[in-house]
Design a protein around this motif. Structure first.
Motif, PDB file in Angstrom:
ATOM      1  N   ASP A 253       0.822  -1.212   0.000  1.00 17.49           N
ATOM      2  CA  ASP A 253       0.000   0.000   0.000  1.00 17.49           C
ATOM      3  C   ASP A 253       0.855   1.260   0.000  1.00 17.49           C
ATOM      4  N   VAL A 254       2.042   1.189  -0.560  1.00 13.31           N
ATOM      5  CA  VAL A 254       2.945   2.346  -0.631  1.00 13.31           C
ATOM      6  C   VAL A 254       3.313   2.576  -2.094  1.00 13.31           C
ATOM      7  N   LEU A 255       3.067   3.793  -2.569  1.00 14.76           N
ATOM      8  CA  LEU A 255       3.410   4.185  -3.940  1.00 14.76           C
ATOM      9  C   LEU A 255       4.745   4.916  -3.914  1.00 14.76           C
ATOM     10  N   SER A 256       5.683   4.469  -4.748  1.00  5.92           N
ATOM     11  CA  SER A 256       7.005   5.075  -4.809  1.00  5.92           C
ATOM     12  C   SER A 256       7.197   5.752  -6.161  1.00  5.92           C
ATOM     13  N   VAL A 257       7.681   6.977  -6.111  1.00  8.42           N
ATOM     14  CA  VAL A 257       7.972   7.764  -7.309  1.00  8.42           C
ATOM     15  C   VAL A 257       9.409   8.254  -7.202  1.00  8.42           C
ATOM     16  N   GLU A 258      10.182   8.045  -8.245  1.00  7.45           N
ATOM     17  CA  GLU A 258      11.578   8.494  -8.246  1.00  7.45           C
ATOM     18  C   GLU A 258      11.910   9.139  -9.588  1.00  7.45           C
ATOM     19  N   VAL A 259      12.379  10.381  -9.525  1.00  9.23           N
ATOM     20  CA  VAL A 259      12.778  11.123 -10.716  1.00  9.23           C
ATOM     21  C   VAL A 259      14.260  11.440 -10.586  1.00  9.23           C
ATOM     22  N   THR A 260      15.049  11.033 -11.598  1.00 11.49           N
ATOM     23  CA  THR A 260      16.498  11.236 -11.582  1.00 11.49           C
ATOM     24  C   THR A 260      16.925  11.920 -12.867  1.00 11.49           C
ATOM     25  N   ASP A 261      17.876  12.849 -12.753  1.00 17.32           N
ATOM     26  CA  ASP A 261      18.421  13.498 -13.949  1.00 17.32           C
ATOM     27  C   ASP A 261      19.934  13.569 -13.834  1.00 17.32           C
ATOM     28  N   ASP A 262      20.600  13.768 -14.965  1.00 19.65           N
ATOM     29  CA  ASP A 262      22.065  13.825 -14.995  1.00 19.65           C
ATOM     30  C   ASP A 262      22.560  15.272 -15.049  1.00 19.65           C
ATOM     31  N   GLY A 263      21.790  16.184 -14.490  1.00 19.16           N
ATOM     32  CA  GLY A 263      22.134  17.598 -14.546  1.00 19.16           C
ATOM     33  C   GLY A 263      23.223  17.986 -13.581  1.00 19.16           C
ATOM     34  N   ARG A 264      23.332  19.301 -13.348  1.00 18.40           N
ATOM     35  CA  ARG A 264      24.441  19.839 -12.555  1.00 18.40           C
ATOM     36  C   ARG A 264      24.249  19.703 -11.046  1.00 18.40           C
ATOM     37  N   GLY A 265      23.050  19.309 -10.593  1.00 16.28           N
ATOM     38  CA  GLY A 265      22.823  19.094  -9.165  1.00 16.28           C
ATOM     39  C   GLY A 265      22.798  20.402  -8.390  1.00 16.28           C
ATOM     40  N   GLY A 266      23.014  20.259  -7.090  1.00 13.52           N
ATOM     41  CA  GLY A 266      23.027  21.436  -6.233  1.00 13.52           C
ATOM     42  C   GLY A 266      21.668  22.088  -6.069  1.00 13.52           C
ATOM     43  N   ALA A 267      20.606  21.319  -6.152  1.00  9.22           N
ATOM     44  CA  ALA A 267      19.264  21.880  -5.998  1.00  9.22           C
ATOM     45  C   ALA A 267      19.098  22.458  -4.601  1.00  9.22           C
ATOM     46  N   ASP A 268      18.583  23.673  -4.526  1.00  8.22           N
ATOM     47  CA  ASP A 268      18.409  24.376  -3.263  1.00  8.22           C
ATOM     48  C   ASP A 268      16.923  24.665  -3.073  1.00  8.22           C
TER      49      ASP A 268
END
Length: 309
Positions: A253-268
Motif C-alpha cells: 500500500d505504498v506508492l514510490s515515485v523516483e525522478v532522476t536526472d544527470d544535470g548539474r545538481g546542487g538543488a536548493d
C-alpha cells in the motif's frame, strides 16, 4: 511500583532519621523518663539508657553512624526511587513515535490548509482576471450587436465573430484552470498515460519505468501526477540535464515515485517553491520526500506515500 519501591525506601529513611532523634533525646534527657520507660539505643541490641556513660557513648555512636548513613546512603536511595518513578512514568518508544507523528501531522495539516487557501486564491484570481473578463467582453459585444442589428448588419457580423473568438479563448482559459484542479487526462488515460504525455512534452528525454500500480485513490494519483510534473519542469528549467528517468512502482500500500536526472545538481529548496510545494502535497497524504542533489549531480527526487483505498 511506588508501593513496591517507595514504601520500603521511605520506611528506611524514616527509621534512620527517627533513631537519630531518639539518640539525641537519650543523650541529654534519659534521666527525665521513668525507669521502666527510658529510651533504648541500637534497636537490634535493645540497649537501655540507665546512666550517663551509656547515654553519652551509645548516643554519640548511634548519632554518628546513622548520621553517616543519612548523609551518604539516603541520597542514593532517593535517586534510585526517582529514577524508578521516571522509568515507569516516561513515554515508551511507541508513545514517543506516536507523539512525534502527531506533531508532524499537525504541522503538515497547517501547511496543507495554507496551501489550500493559496490555491483557492490562485483559482479565484485566474477566473476573475481571465475567464470572467472575457465573459464580460462577450456580453458587451453581443449587446452592441443587438443594438446594431437593424442599422448595421456588417458590424453585427464582425461583433458576433469577435464574440465567438473571445468565447473560445475563455473556454481555453477555463480548461487550463480546471486542469490545475484535477487533470482530465488522469480520468481519461490513467496515471500511466498521463505520465507518458508529460514525458512527451518535456524538453529533456525521459525514460519511464512504470510498473503496474493497480487502482489508486484519486488523491494519491493526483499528487503523484503533480509531483512528477513539477519535478520534470525543474529538470527542464534548472538542471541543465541531457536526460532524465522516471520510475513509478507500488509495494503493498505504498506508492514510490523516483525522478532522476544527470544535470548539474546542487538543488536548493530555499531558492524556489517547487520542492516546498511537493513536500506539502505529499505531507497531506502522510508521505515522505527525499531530495538528493550533490553539486555536479545527479539529482534524485524520491517520494513515498500511502495509497491504500
Amino acid at each position: 511500583m511506588h508501593v513496591a519501591v517507595g514504601f520500603p525506601l521511605g520506611l528506611a529513611a524514616l527509621m534512620c532519621l527517627g533513631n537519630i532523634l531518639v539518640a539525641a533525646v537519650a543523650l541529654s534527657l534519659w534521666w527525665a523518663f521513668p525507669a521502666e520507660a527510658r529510651p533504648t539505643l541500637f534497636s537490634v541490641f535493645d540497649v537501655r539508657v540507665d546512666d550517663w556513660a551509656t547515654a553519652l557513648v551509645g548516643g554519640s555512636v548511634q548519632i554518628a553512624v546513622l548520621g553517616a548513613v543519612a548523609w551518604w546512603v539516603l541520597p542514593v536511595l532517593a535517586r534510585v526511587h526517582a529514577r524508578t518513578c521516571l522509568a515507569v512514568l516516561a513515554q515508551s518508544a511507541h508513545e514517543r513515535r506516536l507523539t512525534e507523528r502527531v506533531d508532524v501531522l499537525t504541522k503538515s495539516r497547517v501547511g496543507v490548509v495554507d496551501a489550500h487557501g493559496a490555491e483557492l486564491q490562485r483559482i479565484e484570481r485566474d477566473l476573475h482576471d481571465g475567464t470572467q473578463a472575457r465573459l464580460v467582453s462577450i456580453a458587451m459585444q453581443l449587446g452592441i450587436a443587438r443594438e446594431s442589428l437593424a442599422d448595421d448588419p456588417d458590424t453585427v457580423a464582425t461583433l458576433i465573430q469577435q464574440a465567438h473568438e473571445t468565447a473560445e479563448e475563455a473556454m481555453a482559459e477555463l480548461r487550463t484552470v480546471l486542469q490545475t484542479i484535477y487533470p482530465p487526462i488522469l480520468a481519461d488515460r490513467g496515471l500511466g498515460g498521463a505520465l507518458t504525455a508529460l514525458a512527451a512534452r518535456s524538453s529533456v528525454p525521459v525514460h519511464i519505468e512504470f510498473a503496474d500500480v493497480g487502482t489508486l485513490p484519486a488523491a494519491a494519483e493526483a499528487v503523484a501526477y503533480y509531483v512528477i510534473a513539477e519535478a520534470l519542469t525543474n529538470v527542464s528549467k534548472h538542471a541543465a540535464a541531457t536526460r532524465a528517468s522516471l520510475r513509478v512502482e507500488r509495494a503493498d500500500d505504498v506508492l514510490s515515485v523516483e525522478v532522476t536526472d544527470d544535470g548539474r545538481g546542487g538543488a536548493d529548496e530555499g531558492r524556489g517553491t517547487g520542492i516546498t510545494g511537493i513536500r506539502r502535497r505529499v505531507a497531506a497524504l502522510d508521505g515522505t520526500v527525499r531530495l538528493d542533489s550533490p553539486p555536479g549531480g545527479p539529482t534524485t527526487l524520491a517520494v513515498r506515500m500511502p495509497c491504500a483505498k
